[in-house]
Design an enzyme around this catalytic site. Structure first.
Site, short mmCIF file in Angstrom:
data_model
loop_
_atom_site.label_atom_id
_atom_site.label_comp_id
_atom_site.label_asym_id
_atom_site.label_seq_id
_atom_site.Cartn_x
_atom_site.Cartn_y
_atom_site.Cartn_z
N LYS A 10 47.44 49.44 17.79
CA LYS A 10 47.24 49.70 19.23
C LYS A 10 48.02 48.72 20.11
CE LYS A 10 43.34 52.66 19.24
NZ LYS A 10 43.61 53.10 17.89
N ASP A 68 59.70 47.43 10.64
CA ASP A 68 59.25 46.62 9.52
C ASP A 68 59.73 45.19 9.76
OD1 ASP A 68 57.76 46.96 6.97
OD2 ASP A 68 59.51 45.94 6.15
N PHE A 148 49.21 35.95 14.98
CA PHE A 148 48.70 36.45 13.70
C PHE A 148 49.70 36.08 12.61
CE2 PHE A 148 51.53 40.06 12.76
CZ PHE A 148 52.24 40.12 13.94
N TYR A 150 52.02 34.61 10.02
CA TYR A 150 52.55 33.28 9.75
C TYR A 150 52.76 32.45 11.03
CZ TYR A 150 53.68 35.21 5.12
OH TYR A 150 53.60 35.78 3.87
N ARG A 177 60.37 40.81 17.03
CA ARG A 177 59.97 42.17 17.38
C ARG A 177 60.36 42.47 18.82
NH1 ARG A 177 56.04 42.53 14.40
NH2 ARG A 177 54.95 40.97 15.60
P1 IMP Z 1 54.82 44.34 9.74
O1 IMP Z 1 56.01 44.98 9.11
O2 IMP Z 1 54.91 44.25 11.25
O3 IMP Z 1 53.52 44.95 9.27
O4 IMP Z 1 54.81 42.82 9.25
C1 IMP Z 1 54.70 42.47 7.87
C2 IMP Z 1 54.10 41.08 7.72
O5 IMP Z 1 54.99 40.09 8.27
C3 IMP Z 1 52.77 40.88 8.47
O6 IMP Z 1 51.68 41.25 7.68
C4 IMP Z 1 52.78 39.37 8.70
O7 IMP Z 1 52.36 38.68 7.55
C5 IMP Z 1 54.24 39.08 8.93
N1 IMP Z 1 54.57 39.12 10.36
C6 IMP Z 1 55.16 40.16 11.03
N2 IMP Z 1 55.35 39.85 12.32
C7 IMP Z 1 54.85 38.60 12.48
C8 IMP Z 1 54.75 37.73 13.61
O8 IMP Z 1 55.14 38.05 14.75
N3 IMP Z 1 54.19 36.52 13.38
C9 IMP Z 1 53.75 36.13 12.16
N4 IMP Z 1 53.80 36.90 11.09
C10 IMP Z 1 54.35 38.13 11.24
#
Ligand code: IMP
Length: 190
Positions: A10, A68, A148, A150, A177
């Site tokens: 969300k 991703d 959240f 790392y 991102r």
């Molecule tokens: P996702 O592809 O956005 O689901 O990210 C995969 C994994 O990378 C997440 O479960 C986190 O462990 C890590 N991660 C992604 N974006 C962040 C961030 O902005 N800060 C810290 N860890 C992140």
């Protein structure tokens, strides 16, 4: 135009929805009745973004984008990378992931790392990729409560604090991102 974001997160949906041009209606996976887990079995961050976007376009027929993200640590040859969420096991526990990372790095003086987000967009039969990267270092201990994953162990270049010590707005502006999303939005506005 209807555009699917292959996510049910969300926060991400809201953040992107309010930056989009008014003629684009952003739909979540739930909105299109996609309740199954989309496989994320690729060996690269790009590959997983593409898998997710293609799954929705092929199965549901929508224009779609998917993201991703991974944390790539130089001294660990790019690990945890595409396996960032599950680094310390299937529980996807952020604390366990950070503990494992700090243990693996131990006293290694090379703390260089980067976060990378890839967005794959399927639009009218063509695919476009957008990549956002933020460089930084892995700290020697966890600091801060925000964010959240790392965030408590990642200190971005140019700041003396971790991602977990800055506001969500500031993080959105300079994060991996945020950078990838900005490219996507600029493209969609054209
Ligand atoms: P996702 O592809 O956005 O689901 O990210 C995969 C994994 O990378 C997440 O479960 C986190 O462990 C890590 N991660 C992604 N974006 C962040 C961030 O902005 N800060 C810290 N860890 C992140």
């Amino acid at each position: 135009m209807k555009l699917v974001f292959a996510s049910n997160n969300k926060n991400k949906l809201q953040e992107i929805r309010h930056q989009l041009p008014a003629d684009i209606e952003l739909l979540s996976l739930e909105d299109i009745g996609c309740t199954e887990d989309i496989p994320e079995t690729a060996e690269t961050i790009e590959g997983n973004a593409i898998l997710k976007a293609n799954y929705v376009t092929e199965k549901y027929g929508y224009n779609c984008f998917a993201d991703d993200t991974g944390l790539e640590v130089d001294a660990l040859n790019g690990a945890p990378g595409v396996y960032s969420a599950r680094y310390a096991g299937e529980a996807k526990d952020a604390n366990a992931n950070m503990d494992k990372l700090l243990t693996e790095l131990s006293n290694n003086p090379n703390r260089n790392a980067n976060f990378k987000t890839v967005i794959a967009l399927n639009l009218d039969g063509e695919q476009h990729l957008f990549t956002g990267i933020v460089n930084g270092v892995i700290t020697t201990e966890k600091t801060g409560e925000q964010g959240f994953g790392y965030d408590p162990v990642f200190q971005p270049e140019g700041l003396a604090v971790t991602f977990a010590q800055i506001s969500l707005d500031e993080k959105a502006r300079l994060s991996h991102r945020g950078r990838a999303v900005k490219q996507l939005i600029d493209f969609l506005k054209k």
